[in-house]
Design a protein around this motif. Structure first.
Motif, mmCIF file in Angstrom:
data_model
loop_
_atom_site.group_PDB
_atom_site.id
_atom_site.type_symbol
_atom_site.label_atom_id
_atom_site.label_comp_id
_atom_site.label_asym_id
_atom_site.label_seq_id
_atom_site.Cartn_x
_atom_site.Cartn_y
_atom_site.Cartn_z
ATOM 1 N N ILE A 304 -12.301 -0.370 -2.981
ATOM 2 C CA ILE A 304 -13.092 1.545 -2.664
ATOM 3 C C ILE A 304 -13.926 1.980 -3.737
ATOM 4 C CG2 ILE A 304 -12.957 2.863 -0.548
ATOM 5 C CD1 ILE A 304 -12.201 1.237 0.727
ATOM 6 N N GLU A 305 -14.649 2.912 -3.559
ATOM 7 C CA GLU A 305 -14.960 3.836 -5.260
ATOM 8 C C GLU A 305 -14.363 5.264 -4.911
ATOM 9 O OE1 GLU A 305 -15.039 2.372 -7.948
ATOM 10 O OE2 GLU A 305 -15.498 -0.261 -6.720
ATOM 11 N N ALA A 306 -14.550 5.486 -3.733
ATOM 12 C CA ALA A 306 -14.696 6.960 -3.065
ATOM 13 C C ALA A 306 -12.804 6.899 -3.392
ATOM 14 C CB ALA A 306 -15.399 7.654 -2.164
ATOM 15 N N PRO A 307 -12.575 7.927 -4.869
ATOM 16 C CA PRO A 307 -10.987 8.273 -4.538
ATOM 17 C C PRO A 307 -10.693 8.126 -2.775
ATOM 18 C CG PRO A 307 -12.006 9.015 -6.160
ATOM 19 C CD PRO A 307 -13.726 8.936 -5.886
ATOM 20 N N ARG A 308 -11.085 10.115 -2.491
ATOM 21 C CA ARG A 308 -10.558 10.586 -1.591
ATOM 22 C C ARG A 308 -10.529 9.392 -0.022
ATOM 23 N NH1 ARG A 308 -11.268 15.921 0.699
ATOM 24 N NH2 ARG A 308 -12.433 16.721 -1.384
ATOM 25 N N LEU A 309 -11.024 8.382 0.574
ATOM 26 C CA LEU A 309 -11.315 7.713 0.886
ATOM 27 C C LEU A 309 -10.734 6.094 0.625
ATOM 28 C CD1 LEU A 309 -12.588 6.387 3.452
ATOM 29 C CD2 LEU A 309 -14.561 5.447 2.237
ATOM 30 N N SER A 310 -10.356 6.258 -0.724
ATOM 31 C CA SER A 310 -9.529 5.284 -0.965
ATOM 32 C C SER A 310 -7.947 5.233 -1.140
ATOM 33 C CB SER A 310 -9.569 4.692 -2.614
ATOM 34 O OG SER A 310 -8.804 3.533 -2.754
ATOM 35 N N GLY A 311 -7.608 6.531 -1.794
ATOM 36 C CA GLY A 311 -6.496 7.413 -1.078
ATOM 37 C C GLY A 311 -5.901 7.549 -0.364
ATOM 38 N N GLY A 312 -7.149 7.822 0.786
ATOM 39 C CA GLY A 312 -6.015 8.541 2.520
ATOM 40 C C GLY A 312 -6.476 7.248 3.209
ATOM 41 N N LEU A 313 -6.916 5.901 2.455
ATOM 42 C CA LEU A 313 -7.166 4.838 3.475
ATOM 43 C C LEU A 313 -5.695 3.603 2.793
ATOM 44 C CD1 LEU A 313 -8.166 2.466 5.683
ATOM 45 C CD2 LEU A 313 -9.272 1.466 3.659
ATOM 46 N N ALA A 314 -5.329 4.117 2.103
ATOM 47 C CA ALA A 314 -4.004 4.043 1.362
ATOM 48 C C ALA A 314 -2.908 4.161 2.028
ATOM 49 C CB ALA A 314 -3.441 3.985 -0.183
ATOM 50 N N GLY A 315 -2.930 5.777 1.577
ATOM 51 C CA GLY A 315 -1.851 6.664 2.439
ATOM 52 C C GLY A 315 -1.526 5.834 3.762
ATOM 53 N N VAL A 316 -2.476 6.173 4.734
ATOM 54 C CA VAL A 316 -3.093 5.373 6.550
ATOM 55 C C VAL A 316 -1.716 4.433 6.450
ATOM 56 C CG1 VAL A 316 -3.632 4.702 7.987
ATOM 57 C CG2 VAL A 316 -4.394 6.751 6.810
ATOM 58 N N ILE A 317 -2.465 3.432 5.322
ATOM 59 C CA ILE A 317 -1.760 1.614 5.341
ATOM 60 C C ILE A 317 0.436 1.688 5.264
ATOM 61 C CG2 ILE A 317 -1.920 -0.155 4.145
ATOM 62 C CD1 ILE A 317 -4.609 0.102 3.699
ATOM 63 N N GLY A 318 0.280 2.960 4.470
ATOM 64 C CA GLY A 318 1.485 2.972 3.437
ATOM 65 C C GLY A 318 2.275 3.490 5.081
ATOM 66 N N VAL A 319 1.841 4.408 5.671
ATOM 67 C CA VAL A 319 2.745 5.112 6.708
ATOM 68 C C VAL A 319 3.035 4.008 8.122
ATOM 69 C CG1 VAL A 319 2.527 7.167 8.763
ATOM 70 C CG2 VAL A 319 2.029 6.916 6.596
ATOM 71 N N GLY A 320 1.971 3.101 8.101
ATOM 72 C CA GLY A 320 1.957 2.070 9.098
ATOM 73 C C GLY A 320 2.818 0.843 9.126
ATOM 74 N N ALA A 321 2.656 -0.008 7.457
ATOM 75 C CA ALA A 321 3.331 -0.115 7.494
ATOM 76 C C ALA A 321 5.149 0.550 7.298
ATOM 77 C CB ALA A 321 3.246 -0.637 6.046
ATOM 78 N N THR A 322 5.031 0.977 6.770
ATOM 79 C CA THR A 322 6.640 1.466 6.632
ATOM 80 C C THR A 322 7.049 1.675 8.207
ATOM 81 O OG1 THR A 322 6.118 2.796 4.525
ATOM 82 C CG2 THR A 322 8.076 3.318 5.485
ATOM 83 N N LEU A 323 6.215 2.735 8.817
ATOM 84 C CA LEU A 323 6.505 2.861 10.626
ATOM 85 C C LEU A 323 6.925 1.590 11.032
ATOM 86 C CD1 LEU A 323 6.865 4.785 12.565
ATOM 87 C CD2 LEU A 323 4.686 4.336 13.421
ATOM 88 N N ALA A 324 5.979 0.616 11.407
ATOM 89 C CA ALA A 324 6.631 -0.600 11.678
ATOM 90 C C ALA A 324 7.859 -1.648 11.200
ATOM 91 C CB ALA A 324 5.426 -1.855 11.665
#
Length: 360
Positions: A304-324
């Motif tokens: 994903i080339e768009a920095p905002r989308l790439s970083g935001g999606l990674a953050g959401v994945i990280g929160v979800g994975a850590t929560l799980a």
């Protein structure tokens, strides 16, 4: 303050790994006494929240940033044993998924960022709470001081480990001065974040804050122009436990917003350890992370080339994975406590009890 591979030699890294593993094992046993049906899911939320806030680097000096360590926050909210486990889960997810903090240095990071911060912060917090008036305001004041001190304490702990097993020949006094100096500033940010978060939870659900248990603000009456303590009211009947679902949901949404959106505006400057390492030459033998080519390395989604989308999606994945992972781990600890209690009750029953039960 995530220590990368290569800063500390293999023998000392292995020794720190043993210390960290022992601390986690002891904390697993201790957490059984802290976790119940309401607090187990909140412990997973605390881990996810710490992960999210750690993405929000804030500037502390010219060309230097800092981020939350989270030991004080976790210990005050869910207890010291569970707090160590929360930070361990966060560091594990960061190292494995996001190439943040070396894998061979995982023991160093858990020891410094998890064990030291929790032990120092909670010991200071409890001491202050005992000295201050038993009010909610005292909890927030104690939280500020405990969080502030825990960060330079962690910096000093890293310096001690570096003195024993550092891979470069930088004079230890220079490292100590630089590390503690910059992390005192970072500690101010840590203290503000911790105080605001603890205060916000106390405002809505003080019963869920481990460090606030048993603390009440006495009613004050003005008599003859002077304030006096009102007589203690009669004990009220025990009310049914309130569900923490609303607080849990609000916390999850907050963590997702912070990691998925606000993190884009975080400071891009190196954090305290990175800055000191570059200035003093500690990073001369730093090694590339073992998972540097992972799809989420450096908090971005590969492809994903768009920095905002790439970083935001990674953050959401990280929160979800850590929560799980965190919630699953803490529920497992909670279930083992429940099984142990059930076994104890069963063993305490006498043959007469069983005979009466069968008769009924």
């Amino acid at each position: 303050m995530h220590v990368p591979d290569g800063f500390i030699n293999a023998p000392v890294s292995a020794a720190a790994g043993v210390v960290a593993a022992t601390a986690v094992a002891v904390s697993l046993r201790g957490a059984r006494r802290e976790l119940d049906q309401r607090t187990a899911p909140l412990a997973g939320l605390v881990a996810a929240f710490v992960f999210a806030v750690q993405m929000l680097n804030f500037p502390v000096a010219a060309g230097t940033s800092g981020h939350l360590l989270g030991g004080a926050l976790a210990a005050i909210l869910v207890g010291p044993w569970t707090g160590v486990l929360c930070i361990a889960v966060v560091l594990l997810m960061q190292g494995v998924l996001f190439a943040d903090g070396g894998l061979t240095a995982l023991g160093v990071n858990i020891t410094v960022m998890g064990v030291v911060t929790v032990v120092v912060a909670y010991a200071l917090f409890r001491g202050l709470v005992l000295l201050l008036p038993r009010t909610r305001a005292s909890v927030t004041v104690a939280s500020f001081v405990a969080a502030l001190v825990s960060v330079p304490a962690a910096a000093a702990a890293f310096t001690a480990i570096y003195a024993i097993g550092g891979t470069t020949d930088v004079p230890v006094p220079k490292v100590l001065t630089a590390m503690v100096g910059v992390h005192v500033l970072i500690g101010i940010g840590e203290a503000v974040i911790t105080t605001l978060t603890v205060g916000a939870v106390i405002a809505v659900r003080p019963d869920l804050v481990h460090g606030a248990r048993g603390l009440t603000a006495p009613l004050r009456l003005r008599v003859g122009g002077e304030l006096i303590d009102a007589p203690a009211p009669a004990p009220a009947p025990a009310a049914p436990a309130r569900s923490p679902k609303k607080l849990w949901a609000a916390g999850v949404v907050t963590a997702l917003v912070l990691a998925g959106f606000v993190s884009f505006y975080a400071s891009a400057s190196p954090d305290g350890l990175e800055k000191v390492a570059a200035d003093k030459g500690i990073d001369a033998k730093a090694e590339e992370h073992a998972t540097a080519d992972s799809p989420l390395a450096d908090y971005g989604v590969k492809g994903i080339e768009a920095p905002r989308l790439s970083g935001g999606l990674a953050g959401v994945i990280g929160v979800g994975a850590t929560l799980a992972v965190g919630t699953g781990a803490f529920w497992t600890v909670r279930r083992r406590r429940a099984h142990a209690e059930t076994g104890t009750h069963a063993e305490s029953r006498t043959p007469a009890d069983e005979t009466r039960t069968e008769a009924v």
